[in-house]
Design an enzyme around this catalytic site. Structure first.
Site: not given
Ligand code: TYM
Length: 347
Positions: A123, A207, A210
């Site tokens: 990032k 990947k 968004k």
């Molecule tokens: P975030 O908001 O980036 O993404 C949310 C979830 O979507 C999955 N994901 C994907 N899976 C497959 N292919 C992709 N291209 C893809 N893009 C996103 C992510 O793996 C995630 O499961 N740090 C986390 C949010 C978070 C969290 C937590 C997750 C905060 N606290 C506690 C689990 C437990 C995040 O940024 O996800």
């Protein structure tokens, strides 16, 4: 890093996962997370799902947009099948236990561990890391707190969150070790299915995200049928037909990605998909994939739009979820204060 001191078996199975409301959600979020969250809910165990708005502000968020994106995220959960009566659905900032436990974890986690986090490096890559927020650096500690505030044992996520969950295990184990307790479970990442890493439609090595500047690289949950079909038709591929086994997709990341998406959308394995479409050219495979994507996503988009017409109702659902979340997290965090030697004498 520290050795785990106990297995999750000592705790009853409980699922926690979160999504950042930092922008519109994508097909990657749906297949890697939302769809699986709804499935987990049907396994008869506690499922707790959170819109992590405090994680979102680790990078700048316009307040009005953050509010809107949080409601959109909540609508996406519900439209994807997460039932707020059966699961707990809320936004993080409404439950103070997350921030409180994150501070304790900031004092448990080591700088060396944080320095190894690849997502922070990604990032800040190409930017001035000195100018990143302290919150972005401490992000994984808040994530560990999200999970541990509920003694959650299993966390369904996409592949990109694996390292953060390893850190969660290390923080929990070090806390248990330092204080001589068996208080926190050692969480199990649940990374399964055909779409744990959905890739960009423009570059099969990146990947789907968004935050990608190109809208053509992703399918948004708000895209209409035409937009979905166009994006899939224009998706980067190679000139070869589909092979008859997965081995034949080894060095073809874009082709592999479309097969994985097809598999995840249809509930089949990638091996079944190649067997079924062996020898097909992309000119014929892509329209089938588009048709499938529209059939799965259109009802979700329609339901999201319906729910978003009543933002007060969404806020009510989130508030109710937060009350239920608080009831679980409060006693756990109070016990942490006790374990760490903090006086709690207010009445
Ligand atoms: P975030 O908001 O980036 O993404 C949310 C979830 O979507 C999955 N994901 C994907 N899976 C497959 N292919 C992709 N291209 C893809 N893009 C996103 C992510 O793996 C995630 O499961 N740090 C986390 C949010 C978070 C969290 C937590 C997750 C905060 N606290 C506690 C689990 C437990 C995040 O940024 O996800």
């Amino acid at each position: 890093m520290a050795e785990p001191v106990q297995t999750p078996q000592a705790f009853s199975k409980r699922i926690f996962s979160g999504i950042q409301p930092s922008g519109g959600l994508t097909l990657g979020n749906y297949l890697g997370a939302l769809k699986r969250f709804a499935e987990k809910q049907n396994e008869g165990i506690d499922t707790i799902y959170c819109l992590v708005d405090m994680h979102a502000i680790t990078v700048w968020q316009d307040p009005a947009k953050l509010r809107q994106q949080t409601r959109e995220g909540a609508a996406a959960f519900i439209a994807s099948g997460v039932d707020p009566a059966r699961s707990i659905l809320f936004n993080q900032s409404q439950v103070g236990a997350h921030a409180e436990l994150a501070w304790i974890f900031n004092c448990v986690a080591r700088l060396g561990w944080m320095n190894r986090m690849t997502q922070f490096k990604d990032k800040t890559a190409g930017k001035n890391a000195e100018n990143a927020s302290l919150g972005l650096y401490a992000y994984p500690s808040l994530m560990a707190a999200d999970i541990m505030a509920y003694h959650a044992t299993h966390v369904p996520v996409g592949e990109d969150q694996k390292q953060h969950l390893e850190l969660t295990r290390d923080i929990a184990a070090k806390f248990n070790h330092d204080y001589g307790v068996e208080f926190f479970p050692i969480v199990e990442p649940v990374i399964e299915g055909a779409a744990t890493r959905v890739m960009s439609l423009r570059d099969g090595t990146k990947k789907m995200s968004k935050s990608d500047p190109s809208d053509q690289s992703r399918i948004n949950l708000t895209d209409d049928a035409d937009a979905i079909a166009t994006k899939i038709r224009k998706a980067k591929t190679d000139p070869d037909p589909l092979p008859d086994t997965l081995d034949g997709l080894k060095d073809r990341p874009e082709a592999r990605n479309l097969v994985n998406i097809y598999a995840a959308l249809s509930g089949k394995t990638a091996a079944d998909v190649v067997a079924e479409h062996a020898g097909a050219q992309f000119v014929s495979f892509k329209p089938k994939l588009a048709e499938l994507a529209v059939a799965v996503l259109s009802p979700i988009t329609t339901e999201m739009n319906r729910l978003l017409r009543d933002p007060a109702e969404i806020d009510r659902v989130l508030g109710q979820g937060a009350d239920r979340a608080e009831a679980i997290a409060r006693p756990i965090v109070d016990k942490v204060y006790d374990i760490t030697g903090m006086i709690r004498s207010r009445r």
